[in-house]
Design a protein around this motif. Structure first.
Motif, PDB file in Angstrom:
ATOM      1  N   ARG A 224      43.423  26.969 -38.605  1.00  0.00           N
ATOM      2  CA  ARG A 224      41.914  27.332 -38.397  1.00  0.00           C
ATOM      3  C   ARG A 224      41.552  27.057 -36.932  1.00  0.00           C
ATOM      4  NH1 ARG A 224      38.586  25.223 -43.213  1.00  0.00           N
ATOM      5  NH2 ARG A 224      39.451  26.655 -44.951  1.00  0.00           N
TER       6      ARG A 224
ATOM      7  N   GLU B  28      43.594  26.699 -34.237  1.00  0.00           N
ATOM      8  CA  GLU B  28      44.333  27.521 -33.254  1.00  0.00           C
ATOM      9  C   GLU B  28      44.027  29.141 -33.249  1.00  0.00           C
ATOM     10  OE1 GLU B  28      48.302  27.433 -34.980  1.00  0.00           O
ATOM     11  OE2 GLU B  28      48.621  25.613 -33.618  1.00  0.00           O
ATOM     12  N   SER B  29      43.542  29.593 -34.498  1.00  0.00           N
ATOM     13  CA  SER B  29      42.844  31.134 -34.355  1.00  0.00           C
ATOM     14  C   SER B  29      41.568  30.936 -33.791  1.00  0.00           C
ATOM     15  CB  SER B  29      42.737  31.458 -35.969  1.00  0.00           C
ATOM     16  OG  SER B  29      41.902  30.703 -36.530  1.00  0.00           O
ATOM     17  N   SER B  30      40.752  29.847 -34.025  1.00  0.00           N
ATOM     18  CA  SER B  30      39.254  29.777 -33.321  1.00  0.00           C
ATOM     19  C   SER B  30      39.554  29.627 -31.587  1.00  0.00           C
ATOM     20  CB  SER B  30      38.567  28.374 -33.767  1.00  0.00           C
ATOM     21  OG  SER B  30      38.091  28.495 -35.120  1.00  0.00           O
TER      22      SER B  30
ATOM     23  N   ASP C 116      42.362  30.647 -30.187  1.00  0.00           N
ATOM     24  CA  ASP C 116      42.612  31.903 -29.669  1.00  0.00           C
ATOM     25  C   ASP C 116      41.547  32.847 -29.373  1.00  0.00           C
ATOM     26  OD1 ASP C 116      45.227  31.070 -29.332  1.00  0.00           O
ATOM     27  OD2 ASP C 116      46.044  31.990 -31.269  1.00  0.00           O
ATOM     28  N   SER C 117      40.532  33.071 -30.221  1.00  0.00           N
ATOM     29  CA  SER C 117      39.563  34.027 -30.222  1.00  0.00           C
ATOM     30  C   SER C 117      38.530  33.585 -29.063  1.00  0.00           C
ATOM     31  CB  SER C 117      38.713  34.183 -31.467  1.00  0.00           C
ATOM     32  OG  SER C 117      38.134  32.863 -31.901  1.00  0.00           O
ATOM     33  N   ALA C 118      38.433  32.323 -29.038  1.00  0.00           N
ATOM     34  CA  ALA C 118      37.636  31.771 -27.666  1.00  0.00           C
ATOM     35  C   ALA C 118      38.209  31.963 -26.440  1.00  0.00           C
ATOM     36  CB  ALA C 118      37.234  30.251 -27.951  1.00  0.00           C
ATOM     37  N   TYR C 119      39.367  32.014 -26.459  1.00  0.00           N
ATOM     38  CA  TYR C 119      40.004  32.267 -25.088  1.00  0.00           C
ATOM     39  C   TYR C 119      40.014  33.684 -24.892  1.00  0.00           C
ATOM     40  CZ  TYR C 119      43.744  32.664 -21.813  1.00  0.00           C
ATOM     41  OH  TYR C 119      44.900  33.054 -20.704  1.00  0.00           O
ATOM     42  N   ARG C 120      39.976  34.720 -25.974  1.00  0.00           N
ATOM     43  CA  ARG C 120      40.061  36.095 -25.454  1.00  0.00           C
ATOM     44  C   ARG C 120      38.844  36.301 -25.223  1.00  0.00           C
ATOM     45  NH1 ARG C 120      43.175  36.644 -30.945  1.00  0.00           N
ATOM     46  NH2 ARG C 120      45.422  36.777 -30.174  1.00  0.00           N
ATOM     47  N   SER C 121      37.695  35.798 -25.995  1.00  0.00           N
ATOM     48  CA  SER C 121      36.265  36.100 -25.520  1.00  0.00           C
ATOM     49  C   SER C 121      35.956  35.657 -24.160  1.00  0.00           C
ATOM     50  CB  SER C 121      35.344  35.432 -26.558  1.00  0.00           C
ATOM     51  OG  SER C 121      33.916  35.394 -26.041  1.00  0.00           O
TER      52      SER C 121
END
Length: 70
Positions: A33, A35-37, A39-44
């Protein structure tokens, strides 16, 4: 060691392994969870940076055009 003592040790060891596997499973879920959070924050952040750069370039270009007109 008597057979009764060996059985008690075996049962305790089995219980400890079961509890450890439960906690390890929860740890892996939480790690996934996080790591996926991340990753999504980094993409954002990357997408916002790209958007900001485009807007800044557009603003600079429009100011250059206004300076040429005057």
């Amino acid at each position: 060691m008597s057979t009764k003592t060996r059985h008690i040790i075996l049962i305790l060891f089995t219980i400890i392994l079961i509890i450890a596997s439960i906690f390890f499973h929860r740890y892996r879920e939480l790690k996934h969870r996080i790591e996926s959070s991340a990753d999504s924050a980094y993409r954002s952040v990357i997408l916002e940076s790209i958007h900001y750069k485009k807007e800044l370039d557009r603003y600079i270009k429009s100011n250059k055009q206004q300076m040429k007109q005057t």
